[in-house]
Design a protein around this motif. Structure first.
Motif, PDB file in Angstrom:
ATOM      1  N   PHE A 123     -30.772  28.409  14.793  1.00 26.09           N
ATOM      2  CA  PHE A 123     -29.529  28.667  14.078  1.00 26.09           C
ATOM      3  C   PHE A 123     -29.712  28.536  12.564  1.00 26.09           C
ATOM      4  CE2 PHE A 123     -25.808  26.987  11.919  1.00 26.09           C
ATOM      5  CZ  PHE A 123     -24.881  27.979  12.176  1.00 26.09           C
ATOM      6  N   PHE A 124     -30.344  27.456  12.124  1.00 23.98           N
ATOM      7  CA  PHE A 124     -30.470  27.227  10.690  1.00 23.98           C
ATOM      8  C   PHE A 124     -31.406  28.228  10.027  1.00 23.98           C
ATOM      9  CE2 PHE A 124     -28.722  23.176  12.135  1.00 23.98           C
ATOM     10  CZ  PHE A 124     -27.623  23.105  11.287  1.00 23.98           C
ATOM     11  N   THR A 125     -32.337  28.788  10.779  1.00 21.77           N
ATOM     12  CA  THR A 125     -33.190  29.854  10.263  1.00 21.77           C
ATOM     13  C   THR A 125     -32.346  31.098  10.005  1.00 21.77           C
ATOM     14  OG1 THR A 125     -35.128  28.990  11.421  1.00 21.77           O
ATOM     15  CG2 THR A 125     -35.177  31.320  10.794  1.00 21.77           C
ATOM     16  N   VAL A 126     -31.520  31.447  10.978  1.00 22.90           N
ATOM     17  CA  VAL A 126     -30.647  32.614  10.822  1.00 22.90           C
ATOM     18  C   VAL A 126     -29.649  32.379   9.691  1.00 22.90           C
ATOM     19  CG1 VAL A 126     -28.930  34.097  11.958  1.00 22.90           C
ATOM     20  CG2 VAL A 126     -30.926  33.273  13.238  1.00 22.90           C
ATOM     21  N   ALA A 127     -29.100  31.169   9.602  1.00 18.36           N
ATOM     22  CA  ALA A 127     -28.139  30.857   8.533  1.00 18.36           C
ATOM     23  C   ALA A 127     -28.791  30.973   7.163  1.00 18.36           C
ATOM     24  CB  ALA A 127     -27.567  29.455   8.740  1.00 18.36           C
ATOM     25  N   ALA A 128     -30.021  30.506   7.018  1.00 24.30           N
ATOM     26  CA  ALA A 128     -30.717  30.597   5.732  1.00 24.30           C
ATOM     27  C   ALA A 128     -30.966  32.055   5.370  1.00 24.30           C
ATOM     28  CB  ALA A 128     -32.033  29.823   5.790  1.00 24.30           C
ATOM     29  N   LEU A 129     -31.375  32.860   6.337  1.00 22.25           N
ATOM     30  CA  LEU A 129     -31.589  34.286   6.069  1.00 22.25           C
ATOM     31  C   LEU A 129     -30.278  34.983   5.727  1.00 22.25           C
ATOM     32  CD1 LEU A 129     -34.202  35.011   8.854  1.00 22.25           C
ATOM     33  CD2 LEU A 129     -34.575  35.178   6.372  1.00 22.25           C
ATOM     34  N   ALA A 130     -29.214  34.647   6.426  1.00 20.06           N
ATOM     35  CA  ALA A 130     -27.906  35.238   6.145  1.00 20.06           C
ATOM     36  C   ALA A 130     -27.498  34.949   4.697  1.00 20.06           C
ATOM     37  CB  ALA A 130     -26.860  34.700   7.109  1.00 20.06           C
ATOM     38  N   ARG A 131     -27.684  33.711   4.266  1.00 15.41           N
ATOM     39  CA  ARG A 131     -27.312  33.332   2.904  1.00 15.41           C
ATOM     40  C   ARG A 131     -28.100  34.152   1.884  1.00 15.41           C
ATOM     41  NH1 ARG A 131     -30.025  30.299  -0.336  1.00 15.41           N
ATOM     42  NH2 ARG A 131     -31.257  29.377   1.340  1.00 15.41           N
ATOM     43  N   VAL A 132     -29.395  34.245   2.066  1.00 12.42           N
ATOM     44  CA  VAL A 132     -30.254  34.957   1.121  1.00 12.42           C
ATOM     45  C   VAL A 132     -29.952  36.455   1.117  1.00 12.42           C
ATOM     46  CG1 VAL A 132     -32.655  35.593   0.635  1.00 12.42           C
ATOM     47  CG2 VAL A 132     -32.084  33.231   1.205  1.00 12.42           C
ATOM     48  N   LEU A 133     -29.627  37.002   2.276  1.00 13.26           N
ATOM     49  CA  LEU A 133     -29.401  38.442   2.394  1.00 13.26           C
ATOM     50  C   LEU A 133     -27.949  38.857   2.171  1.00 13.26           C
ATOM     51  CD1 LEU A 133     -31.717  39.070   5.466  1.00 13.26           C
ATOM     52  CD2 LEU A 133     -32.148  39.748   3.080  1.00 13.26           C
ATOM     53  N   GLY A 134     -27.075  37.868   1.968  1.00 14.88           N
ATOM     54  CA  GLY A 134     -25.667  38.201   1.727  1.00 14.88           C
ATOM     55  C   GLY A 134     -24.940  38.661   2.979  1.00 14.88           C
TER      56      GLY A 134
END
Length: 83
Positions: free
Chosen positions: A57-68
């Motif tokens: 989950f936190f991997t996806v959340a970090a990518l979501a943040r960076v990718l907008g």
């Protein structure tokens, strides 16, 4: 610990996630996005190609943040059919 094999639907969800992340990354390099998200480029490569179809989950959340991307958008576009 033995991991239960993924279903074809779960594999497809991982492939949809990978496509979504590649699209959102656009022309930015994999190394740049991975570094900003605190991941290795190899981890991002595995997610984008579907070789890691169930990232944390936190991997996806970090990518979501960076990718907008919003987590709602990711969930909606990657949900299993019929769920």
């Amino acid at each position: 610990m033995v991991r239960t094999p993924l279903t074809p639907e779960e594999r497809e969800r991982g492939e949809r996630l990978g496509r979504l992340l590649r699209e959102a990354r656009g022309g930015r390099s994999m190394a740049e996005i991975a570094a900003h998200a605190g991941l290795s480029a190899e981890t991002l490569r595995k997610i984008e190609t579907g070789r890691a179809p169930t990232p944390a989950f936190f991997t996806v959340a970090a990518l979501a943040r960076v990718l907008g991307l919003s987590m709602d958008e990711i969930a909606g576009r990657c949900a299993l059919a019929g769920v």
